[in-house]
Structure formats: C-alpha cells, structure tokens
Design a protein around this motif. Structure first.
Motif, PDB file in Angstrom:
ATOM      1  N   UNK A 260      -5.918  -2.813   3.030  1.00  0.00           N
ATOM      2  CA  UNK A 260      -6.596  -3.647   4.022  1.00  0.00           C
ATOM      3  C   UNK A 260      -8.075  -3.288   4.122  1.00  0.00           C
ATOM      4  N   UNK A 261      -8.363  -1.980   4.212  1.00  0.00           N
ATOM      5  CA  UNK A 261      -9.753  -1.545   4.380  1.00  0.00           C
ATOM      6  C   UNK A 261     -10.630  -1.932   3.191  1.00  0.00           C
ATOM      7  N   UNK A 262     -10.043  -1.956   2.010  1.00  0.00           N
ATOM      8  CA  UNK A 262     -10.837  -2.247   0.816  1.00  0.00           C
ATOM      9  C   UNK A 262     -10.681  -3.697   0.349  1.00  0.00           C
ATOM     10  N   UNK A 263      -9.963  -4.521   1.123  1.00  0.00           N
ATOM     11  CA  UNK A 263      -9.811  -5.936   0.756  1.00  0.00           C
ATOM     12  C   UNK A 263      -9.046  -6.138  -0.542  1.00  0.00           C
ATOM     13  N   UNK A 264      -8.026  -5.317  -0.758  1.00  0.00           N
ATOM     14  CA  UNK A 264      -7.238  -5.406  -1.995  1.00  0.00           C
ATOM     15  C   UNK A 264      -5.865  -5.999  -1.715  1.00  0.00           C
ATOM     16  N   UNK A 265      -5.326  -6.661  -2.720  1.00  0.00           N
ATOM     17  CA  UNK A 265      -3.912  -7.040  -2.639  1.00  0.00           C
ATOM     18  C   UNK A 265      -3.070  -5.773  -2.758  1.00  0.00           C
ATOM     19  N   UNK A 266      -1.969  -5.745  -2.002  1.00  0.00           N
ATOM     20  CA  UNK A 266      -0.992  -4.659  -2.133  1.00  0.00           C
ATOM     21  C   UNK A 266       0.292  -5.303  -2.652  1.00  0.00           C
ATOM     22  N   UNK A 267       0.582  -5.016  -3.908  1.00  0.00           N
ATOM     23  CA  UNK A 267       1.787  -5.600  -4.520  1.00  0.00           C
ATOM     24  C   UNK A 267       2.870  -4.537  -4.476  1.00  0.00           C
ATOM     25  N   UNK A 268       3.885  -4.785  -3.658  1.00  0.00           N
ATOM     26  CA  UNK A 268       4.962  -3.806  -3.489  1.00  0.00           C
ATOM     27  C   UNK A 268       6.215  -4.299  -4.191  1.00  0.00           C
ATOM     28  N   UNK A 269       6.593  -3.573  -5.220  1.00  0.00           N
ATOM     29  CA  UNK A 269       7.820  -3.866  -5.954  1.00  0.00           C
ATOM     30  C   UNK A 269       8.928  -3.076  -5.275  1.00  0.00           C
ATOM     31  N   UNK A 270       9.748  -3.781  -4.510  1.00  0.00           N
ATOM     32  CA  UNK A 270      10.769  -3.116  -3.688  1.00  0.00           C
ATOM     33  C   UNK A 270      12.184  -3.464  -4.161  1.00  0.00           C
ATOM     34  N   UNK A 271      12.340  -3.668  -5.461  1.00  0.00           N
ATOM     35  CA  UNK A 271      13.648  -4.115  -5.966  1.00  0.00           C
ATOM     36  C   UNK A 271      14.736  -3.041  -5.833  1.00  0.00           C
TER      37      UNK A 271
END
Lengths: 396, 396
Positions: free
Chosen positions: A192-203
């Motif tokens: 959030x602070x760096x304006x990045x996408x956070x892609x969470x692979x939670x399979x």
C-alpha cells in the motif's frame, strides 16, 4: 524461423525436466519414489463426479465468460466464511490458478516492469511474468533463516520505479513457510505504502499444521486497490485435473481487464465448473481429515530429514513442500546419480533440484524441494533412500 | 493503480458488448432472436459424456502437460484420415483453440512485431496478439469483393521487416469465405518465400457446403517450419463447453516453446480430454448430418438476406457465419435501436456489429456478422425481423 525472445528466456520446468531419466530408470526395473511433483494422493470428493454426471445435457455450450453463477456464488460464500467479504463481480473463474496468474500479469505488466518475489519461488511464476513482458526481481532468503522474508529491511531496498507488484505464496511453495498475521499485515502495508499490487497466491490456504486458522489477505480492507488473490480447487479438494481456479480482486480496473481476457478465451470448461461448485459444499470435516494426514506426513518428513548428517532444513508450517540444503556439491548432479547409478533393493527417489526455484544465478544449487504428498510409510522409505544415497554419492 | 498498456489497448468483445441491453429488453418481455454468438444448437455426441462418466476415478490428477496419449493419438489419426501426416510430438492439446492461439503468439511475437490478418477477422485474435506484445496489421478486403484476399497484390505490399506471421481462418469467421486449393497454396507460398509463420485457424474445417472435402494446410510439406495449425473440438463436435483444442506444428522450436507454456500451466482438464478423445470416434455420418443441416441454414440465410433492398452480401461457403453490408448509417446504432425501440409481435433480433471485426478505424460500420446457428424456421423469422427493422429505422 525466429522465436520470441521471451519464450527463449523460459526454461523447461525444473520439476519435470528429469522425466526422461525417470522413464529410463523405470525401464531398467527401478521403482522411483516421486517426491518431485505436488500431485496429492488424497481422494477427490465424489460430489465432483456426481455433479458432472448430473450436468449431462444435449448441447455442451460455452459457459459464461466470468464463470457459472453457481461457482461464483460458492467461492463468494467460502470467502465470507473465512472472514473476507467479496462480491461476485470481484471473482473471475479461471482455468486453474495458472490462468489466474497469467491474467494478473498481463493486466499489470508492460515490457521491463518488475515483480518482487521472495526467492526460492514456484518456478512457473517466472514464465507467466516473462510472457507478460515483465521480469522477476528476487528477494533473497536463506535456508539458515528458514526462508523467511517478511521484514522491511529485506524488501524495501529492492523497490524501484520499475517495481509493479509483490508476488507471494502463502502458505509457501516451495518452502512451506507460513506468514504470521503480523508478517502478512506488513506485506500489505509495504504494498500500500509503495503503490504496488500485492498478488497473494493462497492455493494452499487450508494446509497449515500448527493450529492456525486458514488466513487470507482478502480480510484487509485498506488494500482493495492493491490486492489480487490467486485461488484454485486443485489442492484444496485434491482436484488438480479439474483445472478450476479463480482471480479475485476488488480493484475494478483489474477485474475489467481480466474480463477482457476472459471474454477473449470465451469460457472455462462447463462440466468442471459444475463439479467445482459442488466441491465447495463438502463437509468441513474433509479439511480436518486432510490436514491431519498431511500433518503426519510433515512430521515424518521433517524427522527423517533431521537424521541426515549435515542437512539444513526448517520445520515446514504449511503447504506440502519443504526445502532442504543437502551436503552435496550439486543437487542436479545428485538427482542424475539417483536416476542413473543409485539403487537400494531396486528403489530410488526423485526430488526437485533447488536451482530451478531461484532467479539468482548459482543460488540453490545444493538445495532440493520435497513434496510430501505420499503416505507416511512411503515417505519413511523415500527419506531413508535419500540419506543412503547422499552417503554413497559423497564416497564416490 | 496502473494497468498495462496492452490490456488498455484491448476492447470488450464486440460479440458480447450488447449483452446488458439484451438483458434489459428481455426484462421488458421482448423475445430476442440471437444471431450474434456462434453457439451451435447441434447435439453434442453422447460419447463425450459416456467417456467422462467412465473416467471417474479416486483422485482427479493432473493430466500430462502435452495432453493425454489417447487424445493426442485421436488427433493424429484424424489428420492422417484427411491426408496430413503428423507425429504426436507435433500436437499439443490446449484449453480450446483460444489457448492454442495465445500460445502461438507468445512463442513468435516480441514487442512491435506484426501479424498480417485479412480484415474483417475474429476479434479475439487482436487480444491474443496484443497480449504477446504484437500488433495486428490488417489486409483490407471489401464486401463488394466477397471479402476475398488470397492474391499476391493484396498481401505482399503489407509485408515489412516487422511482419512475423500471416494469420488466417479457413473456413473464415466472420466472413464464411473458403479458400480454393489454389488460394491456400498461394498463402503457403507467400509465407515460405517471405520466411513468415502461417497460422491457420481451421476450427471450422468440416463446415463447407459446396461439395469440397475438408482441407488443411497441414498437407503441404514444404512449409513444415512455417505452419502452425489451430484446432478445436468446439465446433466440429458441438462441444464448445469442453474447452479442448490443439496447437499443431512440425516446427520443433515452436513445439518446444509451446511445451514450456504447457508445462507452466500444468495440464488441460483431464475429464474433458477423455471426452474429446471419444468424440474423434463418432461415425462419419455425424458430419454429413451436421453439414446438411448447416447447408439448409446457409441457404435460408442467404436467400432471406437477398430480399433486403440495398444489402451487399456474398453466399458464404463455409463456417456458420456471414457478413453483410446493410443500408443503415451505423450498425452499432441500429443494434441499439433493435434492442431499445424496435419490436414486431414482441420479438427482435441481435447480430454482431461489423466494426469490431476490423482494425482499420471507421471500417465495417455499416456491416454486420450473422451466426446462422439456429434452425431454419427461426432464421426465416429472424431475417424477416431484420428487413422490417431496417425499413423502420430508415424512416425514423
């Protein structure tokens, strides 16, 4: 004829590249204990097949591009049960988690953009990122530190203007690490602070062994624009061959972009979606039984690994993988030795050499990934074979 | 949050973008005759479902990445019957023809590379090419010339150092044109002489109505390095929802590249592959019956279109589409009129506006694509509605 630069940049799957040597060994009559591929032996709930048989129809038509309503609703309700509120428009059914990963990358990456990934990582991430024109920027970890990465000092120095996203698997493949709630929160904060996408692979969400409840970054509501979840029924319900996954995000731009891709490929297999929707109705005791079985396997695997002199490994907390650093010069050479020279009572063992899980040149060469997807008795024997083989290999 | 430039370049599917207006019309009680989507109403052979039911198993595991052996062999044998000799290593099973197209583009295109496509073309080609970093370079045709393109003078001036491939659909979607043997040979010659890939989308191969035998560029043996075939069971066996296609090429580099992608996405749905393998065993009379039914529809469609004053259209020879130039200012506005204002006895009609099938700005604005996938009686009524609506629209 010229091939694309990006396809030339991709390697064969490190998990599957020893396949021809394995076939040759089997042709010599050797029995191979396969700890190299994450194909569980757990029964697929019969509800899957029953729903498919009930779904027989005159014309097997295209399904809706975003997914059939019954499956979208099943996924929405499942997330609500674990404390993450999504609307069905935040969910897109995909052909496995694999398609969700590729779609996510195509939606966010242009030529030269970078994705930060804690290393070692699931090797197919590299392919999906390269296909979208992007580059993997690894966040180094070490076997001695249990492959942990969720610290500002380890991550923030790697963020540049080229960085578009952080991609993490939690629980982790290949390491078996599980983020603590504070660590997951920190990863969300950094994105959030760096304006990045956070892609969470939670399979592997349900595969956690030390009393924790299944977690998801989808519970955080201050990263609605950042978060892209990758999900799948493959491991959750031991239905790898269904090829049913999902891309989930509250970011409308991402979902509109992914829908363009979904419409272009028309739809996901109709009958498998019917089967997958039924899977979400299985009794919760299914997960308890599965988790208990994998905990026994995890315990066996870790105990047996510790019996190997000189090994560096950490007790895995989730998924059904573990990494270990072996006292050998090269685990690729050692794997070839296992398939071409070693045998004990006509048996040998296969794992996935570690270097394929790293982007950093030369990293992981004495590490291996083990998939503990076989029964306890077979794991006992497999890891005894591993210990024996290391002794003989180092005496050569 | 930034989205990729390439996803922003893609439009929503022109075939599906009027869907919300159709829903609104249906909610007002209007019956819509849908000539906009290529979803056949022909029965899927029961062998598909029988094979899936017989394939029930304890653990639904990943299939082999290149495809299950039974399906690879079925496809190989099918091609041998139509005079094209392939080995199973030349065949990769894909999730629909869609995945085969995307894989082909990812294997051959880098940023800025161009693919020549006769225009109008299947709009999803644009998305797959853009996702790989490439650009569509259209080869113009015209309704007045029956959308024919296979002439050196129409194609060669468009070939530049950026051109990597020629992509054609034969039989053609959306035009219904079928290349003559000499035209197909010419396209192969042009690709070979200029060192270009020739990507032939032959998914409508069996749908030809004037006595010709199913053809394939796979019979030519002097373009082994150039040719990439795109195939699918979707239309051939009316099994769109199975999502089973194939990428076929004798070019080893292409097949090795595509295999990297296949391994990264792990596998194609296991049960659908079993079903698809069984489809290739259906009696050849299935194709005759289907072809005869579509020929009747084609004849009805063409006859009724010719009754519309001022229309420009050509008798389609294959697939189940036709294009027509209507005497209206804009077929997008006309489609909105059909869904929002027009009705006759509570009925209206939907088609796909032509501009979405063109890359050239402003092209195709008074054209439409019709999918003649409904029974003869419904086609009669649908095209009567179209004629009526044009009259009323132009009197507004």
């Amino acid at each position: 004829m010229k091939l694309s630069r990006k396809i030339c940049d991709c390697a064969q799957s490190p998990i599957r590249k020893f396949y021809p040597y394995a076939v040759a060994a089997q042709q010599r009559g050797i029995r191979i204990h396969q700890l190299n591929i994450g194909q569980p032996d757990i029964q697929t709930p019969p509800a899957f097949f029953e729903a498919i048989e009930a779904g027989r129809r005159d014309v097997l038509a295209y399904a809706e591009s975003p997914g059939i309503p019954a499956l979208l609703e099943a996924i929405r309700a499942y997330y609500a049960r674990i404390g993450a509120s999504f609307e069905t428009q935040d969910i897109l059914v995909t052909t496995g988690g694999s398609e969700a990963l590729l779609m996510a990358m195509l939606c966010i990456l242009d030529e030269g953009d970078e994705v930060l990934i804690p290393e070692p990582y699931y090797p197919n991430y590299f392919t999906f990122i390269r296909m979208a024109g992007g580059r993997v920027h690894p966040i180094p970890t070490s076997p001695e530190d249990g492959y942990r990465y969720a610290e500002r000092a380890r991550i923030e120095p790697h963020i540049t203007e080229k960085t578009r996203a952080i991609l993490l698997a939690n629980p982790g493949n290949p390491t078996g690490t599980v983020l603590t709630p504070a660590e997951l929160r920190l990863m969300a904060d950094i994105a959030r602070e760096h304006g990045l996408y956070l892609i969470c692979d939670e399979v592997y969400r349900e595969f956690i062994y030390d009393g924790a409840e299944p977690a998801t970054a989808g519970r955080f509501r201050d990263i609605d624009e950042n978060l892209i979840l990758i999900d799948s029924v493959s491991k959750r319900f031991s239905a790898c061959g269904a090829r049913i996954g999902a891309l989930i995000s509250r970011n409308r731009g991402i979902m509109q972009g992914a829908l363009k891709l979904a419409q272009a490929r028309l739809s996901v297999a109709t009958l498998d979606q019917l089967g997958a929707a039924a899977l979400y109705g299985v009794d919760p005791s299914y997960f308890d039984a599965t988790r208990n079985e994998y905990r026994r396997r995890r315990d066996t695997c870790y105990r047996k690994l510790l019996e190997i002199p000189g090994i560096v490994t950490t007790e895995p907390q989730g998924a059904f993988y573990t990494m270990a650093k072996l006292p050998v010069d090269s685990t690729e050479r050692f794997q070839l030795y296992l398939l071409q020279e070693f045998e004990d009572n006509g048996e040998t063992v296969m794992f996935a050499p570690g270097s394929g899980f790293y982007a950093t040149p030369g990293a992981g060469t004495s590490e291996i990934r083990i998939a503990y997807v076989r029964c306890v008795e077979e794991l006992e024997r497999s890891l005894t074979l591993l210990r024996l083989a290391i002794e003989r290999y180092n005496q050569k």
